[in-house]
Write an enzyme that holds these catalytic residues in place. Structure first.
Site, PDB file in Angstrom:
ATOM      1  N   GLN A 237      49.010  30.841  75.257  1.00 32.04           N
ATOM      2  CA  GLN A 237      47.797  31.183  74.500  1.00 32.04           C
ATOM      3  C   GLN A 237      47.154  32.403  75.151  1.00 32.04           C
ATOM      4  O   GLN A 237      46.597  32.304  76.247  1.00 32.04           O
ATOM      5  CB  GLN A 237      46.824  29.994  74.505  1.00 32.04           C
ATOM      6  CG  GLN A 237      47.324  28.819  73.663  1.00 32.04           C
ATOM      7  CD  GLN A 237      46.614  27.518  73.991  1.00 32.04           C
ATOM      8  OE1 GLN A 237      46.570  27.096  75.137  1.00 32.04           O
ATOM      9  NE2 GLN A 237      46.057  26.866  72.980  1.00 32.04           N
TER      10      GLN A 237
ATOM     11  N   ARG B 243      46.117  13.604  76.461  1.00 32.35           N
ATOM     12  CA  ARG B 243      45.178  13.533  75.333  1.00 32.35           C
ATOM     13  C   ARG B 243      45.856  12.907  74.108  1.00 32.35           C
ATOM     14  O   ARG B 243      45.196  12.407  73.207  1.00 32.35           O
ATOM     15  CB  ARG B 243      44.649  14.929  74.981  1.00 32.35           C
ATOM     16  CG  ARG B 243      43.680  15.470  76.009  1.00 32.35           C
ATOM     17  CD  ARG B 243      43.258  16.882  75.678  1.00 32.35           C
ATOM     18  NE  ARG B 243      44.371  17.817  75.681  1.00 32.35           N
ATOM     19  CZ  ARG B 243      44.274  19.099  75.322  1.00 32.35           C
ATOM     20  NH1 ARG B 243      43.128  19.580  74.905  1.00 32.35           N
ATOM     21  NH2 ARG B 243      45.318  19.901  75.373  1.00 32.35           N
TER      22      ARG B 243
ATOM     23  N   ASP C 255      36.726  27.573  67.669  1.00 33.94           N
ATOM     24  CA  ASP C 255      37.321  26.938  68.843  1.00 33.94           C
ATOM     25  C   ASP C 255      37.039  27.730  70.126  1.00 33.94           C
ATOM     26  O   ASP C 255      37.123  28.955  70.137  1.00 33.94           O
ATOM     27  CB  ASP C 255      38.840  26.866  68.608  1.00 33.94           C
ATOM     28  CG  ASP C 255      39.555  26.155  69.730  1.00 33.94           C
ATOM     29  OD1 ASP C 255      39.245  24.977  69.957  1.00 33.94           O
ATOM     30  OD2 ASP C 255      40.406  26.789  70.390  1.00 33.94           O
TER      31      ASP C 255
ATOM     32  N   HIS D 283      39.409  14.647  69.506  1.00 34.95           N
ATOM     33  CA  HIS D 283      40.827  14.710  69.873  1.00 34.95           C
ATOM     34  C   HIS D 283      40.992  15.102  71.332  1.00 34.95           C
ATOM     35  O   HIS D 283      42.080  14.996  71.881  1.00 34.95           O
ATOM     36  CB  HIS D 283      41.524  15.734  68.985  1.00 34.95           C
ATOM     37  CG  HIS D 283      41.059  17.129  69.276  1.00 34.95           C
ATOM     38  ND1 HIS D 283      39.804  17.569  68.927  1.00 34.95           N
ATOM     39  CD2 HIS D 283      41.649  18.155  69.931  1.00 34.95           C
ATOM     40  CE1 HIS D 283      39.652  18.814  69.346  1.00 34.95           C
ATOM     41  NE2 HIS D 283      40.755  19.198  69.959  1.00 34.95           N
TER      42      HIS D 283
ATOM     43  N   ASP E  61      49.816  23.145  72.000  1.00 31.50           N
ATOM     44  CA  ASP E  61      48.474  22.647  72.295  1.00 31.50           C
ATOM     45  C   ASP E  61      47.831  22.020  71.056  1.00 31.50           C
ATOM     46  O   ASP E  61      46.690  22.331  70.697  1.00 31.50           O
ATOM     47  CB  ASP E  61      47.607  23.803  72.842  1.00 31.50           C
ATOM     48  CG  ASP E  61      46.269  23.304  73.381  1.00 31.50           C
ATOM     49  OD1 ASP E  61      46.151  22.109  73.684  1.00 31.50           O
ATOM     50  OD2 ASP E  61      45.342  24.126  73.488  1.00 31.50           O
TER      51      ASP E  61
ATOM     52  N   GLU F 135      32.472  25.000  68.975  1.00 28.51           N
ATOM     53  CA  GLU F 135      33.090  24.070  69.915  1.00 28.51           C
ATOM     54  C   GLU F 135      32.831  24.652  71.299  1.00 28.51           C
ATOM     55  O   GLU F 135      33.529  25.555  71.759  1.00 28.51           O
ATOM     56  CB  GLU F 135      34.587  23.934  69.655  1.00 28.51           C
ATOM     57  CG  GLU F 135      35.185  22.741  70.396  1.00 28.51           C
ATOM     58  CD  GLU F 135      36.098  23.119  71.562  1.00 28.51           C
ATOM     59  OE1 GLU F 135      36.431  22.228  72.346  1.00 28.51           O
ATOM     60  OE2 GLU F 135      36.477  24.294  71.702  1.00 28.51           O
TER      61      GLU F 135
END
Ligand code: GLC
Length: 765
Positions: free
Chosen positions: A274, A542, A306, A417, A163, A348
């Site tokens: 994750q 992405r 994050d 990103h 990721d 974030e």
């Protein structure tokens, strides 16, 4: 062995308690604990004289938020002492220059609000190769004026899919492809010497399933199984699942993954690899704090936290933005203010507009949570305004949201990103008589090039099966039309896309906060399709907007006439303009100015040094703003445009903005500049014998729209093109029409109005 990568000693260590159970039961626990800690660290006050004061100042906040989650039972003391021991260890390990900077920043806590700060973000491997080679690129960053640099995740990720680095296997090691921990420390030192602040990711919500804790959990170690959310069967996951959304429905559907080895279901919000950490466990709070301390001591100035909305899970909710997640952040914030007050927290949290601002600590918690947060609301609404050429929604949404607290700031960006999510709320859309769902669908359709008038080259990311809504991937240049225009070799299209890009940038450079540029955008890098041949990237589009930096293109920045030169020099100009505009400082007062013109986005920022009015035109047509519409203090004729650094004269009491144009205006007593530029205007007009062509326009040199003062006749030597060479005030946007005369009488006006800028190479008709 993976277990070697962290030190379990810190927890098994025996911690003797000084406070008796009786005292704990009867006394003021917070005071008892605080006094106990201050006593414990006494021997260190000589070397770290600020420690006592910092504990005094921040302990209460820590206690309040920490105990709201973990309680204040007698045994809790041991956890708190462990946490403070980590602070002490962190202080002992902290380098002298960092300690010094902390103290300086304690005196200047709002350093990050300066108009001097300009942010950039990059992947080390894609931009430079590795950490060592990145050092060689520092001159380029300085040339750009970037002094707040976010390096995308670089701690050791799991092998294979990871990721984009957000699956960390070891927080104390660096991705081997990029270098070593020493390289990172060295880079941080060099950056600091060059005046560049370093931002690093702290991936807080989850670890890779290869992390030592997860491996221990996998081999049946119950202490580490409690580090994650693990379930014996689907009963509880199913109950949660009823209310959860899927972040990656395409490649990671559901929020739980099954592991036969331990016969358990594990909470995995993002990818299967994750694993979400279980912050209800104080062991996790402490262990992650230890990792944070370690990262902070590499010399980072800001931790990008994050995926913070997901930190806390509560049955019956969608498990985002829970109050406890805010408490966790506040508890950590208080702790870092003791260890490293110079280090910022950047949230974030790409969530609904009403939720994002809460990460900056509103409602009495100002300055107690994160110092910075991504302004995803501004970002998505800017793209909406651009596509619709209408600013009602952005104005309404921004005016309804609480402001960023005084001691915090936004990170303003056009794209990062990640994909662009349409953070447009149903409620705000309804306020401007729009349907939220339709508006979000419009954005996706427009930016994936599905609409007839679209110039964008973007891709749908993770379409929601039920609503049909999708986020969008694509670089700034490709979404703004540059890619398409270049393929079609369309000069006008190229021109328009450059204007669009600069229009968007002008807002993020002047709105309260730090502008953050994805490196490569400054030279207009378009989508990169090479990810399609990489099996590790292929499924995640992405990567289309995470291109490798094309240094050959960077070299073109010095070659006039190239797209790279045009974009790069405008970018440089914008950085300079920002740095000389005091009203951009975070301390200035800002206010939206709502004008009754659909495409105009206007706001005012007032500092004690200077007031500035920022006007942006989101339309592909020129727009006239009568000065009478503006607040009284702006009803003037002469302004200095701080962007172009020129004095402008708006005759006819109106400010004329070119298509996608913008101004940063401040009042001035100076006279308009008299510098003139040679300009060639030519128009194509078919005429009969005895007929001539003249021009009339909105500037005095073209008769100020008075047909009796039309200039001409033009030169028909390359008929049907009629041409005139004129000297016009430099950098002036003007509008004009041609008129056809026979025997001195006007017999025809051009059907359209045209516009151009003095000195322009191309005329528009
Ligand atoms: C953040 C990152 C994103 C990543 C996700 C999971 O949102 O920006 O790239 O996929 O967290 O870590």
């Amino acid at each position: 062995m993976a277990l070697k990568t962290w030190n379990p000693r810190s927890v098994s260590q025996y911690i003797p308690l000084n406070i008796s159970r009786k005292e704990w039961k009867r006394g003021d626990r917070r005071e008892l604990m605080k006094r106990d800690l201050m006593e414990r660290y006494k021997p260190h006050y000589r070397r770290h004289p600020y420690l006592k004061k910092r504990i005094e100042k921040n302990f209460d906040d820590f206690w309040r938020f920490y105990t709201s989650i973990y309680g204040d039972g007698y045994e809790q003391q041991r956890w708190i002492i462990r946490i403070f021991n980590s602070i002490l260890q962190g202080l002992l390990d902290r380098k002298k220059d960092m300690l010094q900077l902390d103290q300086e920043r304690e005196k200047n806590q709002l350093w990050f609000q300066s108009e001097e700060i300009v942010g950039g973000v990059l992947y080390v491997d894609l931009f430079a190769g590795d950490l060592k080679k990145l050092r060689e690129k520092i001159p380029y960053l300085k040339e750009l004026g970037i002094n707040f640099l976010h390096l995308m995740p670089l701690l050791r990720p799991r092998d294979g899919l990871n990721d984009g680095g957000y699956a960390v296997q070891n927080y104390r090691d660096v991705d081997r492809r990029l270098g070593t921990y020493d390289d990172l420390r060295k880079l941080s030192r060099v950056l600091h010497n060059e005046g560049i602040n370093l931002v690093l990711d702290f991936v807080m919500n989850h670890t890779a399933k290869e992390h030592g804790w997860a491996q221990a959990a996998m081999s049946g170690h119950t202490r580490y199984q409690r580090f994650y959310h693990m379930f014996d069967d689907r009963t509880i996951p199913d109950m949660y699942e009823n209310h959860l959304i899927e972040v990656f429905p395409d490649f990671a559907p559901g929020n739980f993954s099954y592991y036969p080895q331990i016969d358990k279901w594990v909470w995995t919000t993002f990818y299967e690899f994750q694993w979400d950490l279980n912050y209800a466990n104080p062991d996790v709070f402490h262990a992650m704090f230890d990792e944070m301390v370690h990262l902070v001591n590499t010399g980072t100035d800001c931790l990008r936290l994050d995926a913070v909305p997901y930190l806390w899970k509560k049955l019956g909710t969608h498990c985002q933005n829970q109050e406890e997640a805010h408490h966790l952040l506040r508890a950590y914030r208080a702790l870092l203010k003791i260890l490293s007050p110079g280090v910022l927290f950047m949230a974030e949290a790409i969530v609904a507009p009403q939720e994002i601002v809460r990460y900056l600590g509103v409602d009495g918690f100002e300055g107690k949570e994160c110092d910075l947060a991504y302004n995803a609301t501004l970002m998505s609404h800017l793209w909406h305004a651009l596509a619709s050429e209408n600013t009602h929604l952005i104005r309404t949404s921004l005016s309804k949201l609480p402001r960023a607290p005084r001691n915090t700031s936004w990170v303003n960006y056009i794209r990062c990103h990640d994909d662009i999510g349409w953070g447009i709320s149903d409620e705000f859309a309804a306020d401007v008589h729009q349907n939220g769902h339709h508006t979000r669908m419009f954005c996706t359709d427009f930016y994936t090039g599905k609409l007839a008038n679209s110039y964008a080259e973007g891709y749908a990311f993770q379409r929601d099966y039920y609503s049909g809504e999708a986020r969008v991937s694509g670089t700034t240049a490709s979404l703004a039309g540059l890619q398409k225009a270049m393929v079609e070799a369309e000069d006008l299209g190229i021109d328009d896309s450059i204007r669009r890009i600069m229009l968007l940038k002008n807002v993020i450079f002047s709105w309260k906060g730090i502008p953050l540029i994805y490196l490569g955008d400054e030279i207009g890098q378009t989508n990169d399709y090479t990810y399609l041949s990489n099996p590790l990237k292929l499924r995640d589009n992405r990567w289309v907007h995470r291109p490798r930096m094309l240094w050959d293109k960077v070299d073109l920045r010095d070659m006039p006439g190239t797209i790279e030169h045009r974009l790069f020099s405008e970018f440089r100009k914008m950085v300079d303009a920002r740095k000389r505009t005091p009203a951009i400082h975070g301390a200035s007062k800002d206010r939206l100015v709502i004008l009754d013109i659909d495409s105009i986005f206007c706001f005012e920022r007032c500092s004690k040094h200077q007031d500035t009015l920022f006007l942006s035109n989101f339309s592909r047509e020129p727009v006239h703003v009568p000065t009478g519409m503006l607040p009284e203090k702006w009803q003037k004729r002469h302004f200095r445009d701080l962007y172009s650094d020129r004095v402008l004269d708006f005759s006819f009491n109106e400010i004329v903005l070119e298509p996608y144009g913008f101004y940063w205006l401040t009042g001035t007593k100076e006279k308009p500049s008299i510098e003139a530029e040679n300009t060639i205007i030519d128009v194509i007009v078919e005429t009969e014998f005895g007929e001539n062509v003249y021009l009339v326009g909105n500037i005095p040199e073209l008769g100020s729209w008075n047909p009796d003062k039309a200039i001409g006749p033009l030169d028909p030597s390359s008929y049907p093109s009629w041409e005139i060479h004129m000297k016009l005030p430099a950098n002036t946007y003007f509008e004009f029409q041609w008129v056809k005369k026979r025997n001195g009488q006007i017999i025809e006006w051009s059907p359209d109005k045209y516009w151009m800028k003095s000195g322009d190479e191309i005329s528009y008709y």
